[in-house]
Design a protein around this motif. Structure first.
Motif, mmCIF file in Angstrom:
data_model
loop_
_atom_site.group_PDB
_atom_site.id
_atom_site.type_symbol
_atom_site.label_atom_id
_atom_site.label_comp_id
_atom_site.label_asym_id
_atom_site.label_seq_id
_atom_site.Cartn_x
_atom_site.Cartn_y
_atom_site.Cartn_z
ATOM 1 N N ARG A 71 -11.088 -17.039 -13.639
ATOM 2 C CA ARG A 71 -10.944 -15.591 -13.513
ATOM 3 C C ARG A 71 -11.478 -15.091 -12.165
ATOM 4 O O ARG A 71 -10.899 -14.207 -11.546
ATOM 5 N N GLU A 75 -9.344 -13.139 -9.037
ATOM 6 C CA GLU A 75 -9.730 -11.890 -8.398
ATOM 7 C C GLU A 75 -10.054 -12.103 -6.916
ATOM 8 O O GLU A 75 -9.781 -11.230 -6.081
ATOM 9 N N ASP A 78 -6.764 -12.261 -5.125
ATOM 10 C CA ASP A 78 -6.165 -10.930 -5.101
ATOM 11 C C ASP A 78 -6.811 -10.057 -4.026
ATOM 12 O O ASP A 78 -6.137 -9.260 -3.367
ATOM 13 N N GLU A 79 -8.122 -10.208 -3.832
ATOM 14 C CA GLU A 79 -8.823 -9.405 -2.836
ATOM 15 C C GLU A 79 -8.690 -9.986 -1.425
ATOM 16 O O GLU A 79 -8.610 -9.246 -0.441
ATOM 17 N N MET A 87 -4.186 -5.922 -9.203
ATOM 18 C CA MET A 87 -5.105 -5.186 -10.066
ATOM 19 C C MET A 87 -5.047 -3.716 -9.682
ATOM 20 O O MET A 87 -4.906 -3.384 -8.503
ATOM 21 N N ARG A 94 -8.915 -1.109 -14.347
ATOM 22 C CA ARG A 94 -9.389 -2.436 -13.949
ATOM 23 C C ARG A 94 -10.215 -3.061 -15.072
ATOM 24 O O ARG A 94 -10.065 -4.243 -15.385
ATOM 25 N N ARG A 98 -9.308 -6.423 -17.149
ATOM 26 C CA ARG A 98 -10.258 -7.533 -17.250
ATOM 27 C C ARG A 98 -10.516 -7.901 -18.711
ATOM 28 O O ARG A 98 -10.639 -9.085 -19.046
ATOM 29 N N LEU A 152 -2.482 -9.329 -12.720
ATOM 30 C CA LEU A 152 -3.175 -10.556 -13.110
ATOM 31 C C LEU A 152 -3.078 -10.802 -14.607
ATOM 32 O O LEU A 152 -3.189 -11.946 -15.055
#
Length: 210
Positions: A71, A75, A78-79, A87, A94, A98, A152
């Motif tokens: 997980r 993330e 994604d960032e 997201m 968010r 999650r 996601l």
């Protein structure tokens, strides 16, 4: 893209459902040139053990950073590669996303290992997965994806849905149609085909290209 992604190494196994979703988000983000160290299901790696005290896959290495929770890997990618975002910006949404991912991991992903177990264990796991997915399908909205846009959450559910036929998981007809339509939308995305290992490619059939 190639130059900025060449620093990334992903330790993966060809049939690992957690590894699959990491490869999927890498494909969705267009991270085309990263190194994959693919380990056989029974293969041990001293390099991986040095990087990850749990010796688990997926493990992602980006320069001096080592991440070995699926997980957190999702993330992070994604960032690190913010376009397209997977997201929502809103903190409430968010948190809801999650939680949805957490529940999929706790409920569905935990069953995958049992599906490869003894006949009795696998049968019980199929029954439980059928029950969970039937409940999920009953709550589906008419939107194209689970949220307002592909996210996601969809990346997390897609590898499970891809494996249903392989594991003999069958939903009641009423709910099977709803979930199948959603699954076909996921599988039709170009990134999904790119994410498949050779082992995973044999588990199902991709929809024809439009």
């Amino acid at each position: 893209m190639a130059s900025r992604s060449a620093t990334i190494t992903l330790y993966s196994r060809p049939g690992c459902v957690h590894s699959h979703r990491v490869r999927l988000i890498m494909a969705e983000k267009g991270v085309a040139s990263y190194k994959v160290v693919e380990l056989r299901e029974d293969e041990e790696s001293e390099d991986l053990l040095e990087l990850n005290p749990y010796n688990t896959v997926p493990t992602l290495v980006d320069r001096d950073l080592v991440v070995y929770d699926p997980r957190i890997i999702l993330e992070y990618i994604d960032e690190r590669y913010p376009h397209p975002p997977l997201m929502p910006v809103d903190p409430v949404l968010r948190a809801q996303y999650r939680l949805a991912i957490f529940r999929m991991e706790a409920d569905l992903y935990e069953l995958c290992e049992d599906l490869d177990g003894t006949p009795a264990v696998a049968r019980k796991a199929r029954e439980r997965m059928t029950e969970l997915l039937t409940t999920l399908a009953a709550d589906f909205s008419p939107r194209e994806y689970i949220g307002e846009e592909f996210s996601l959450v969809d990346c997390t559910l897609a590898p499970i849905l891809w494996r249903l036929e392989h594991y003999g998981v069958k939903l009641p007809p009423r709910h099977a149609k709803t979930l199948a339509s959603y699954a076909q939308r996921l599988f039709a995305r170009p990134a999904f085909a790119e994410s498949l290992s050779a082992v995973e490619a044999e588990m199902g059939e991709l929809p024809p290209k439009r």
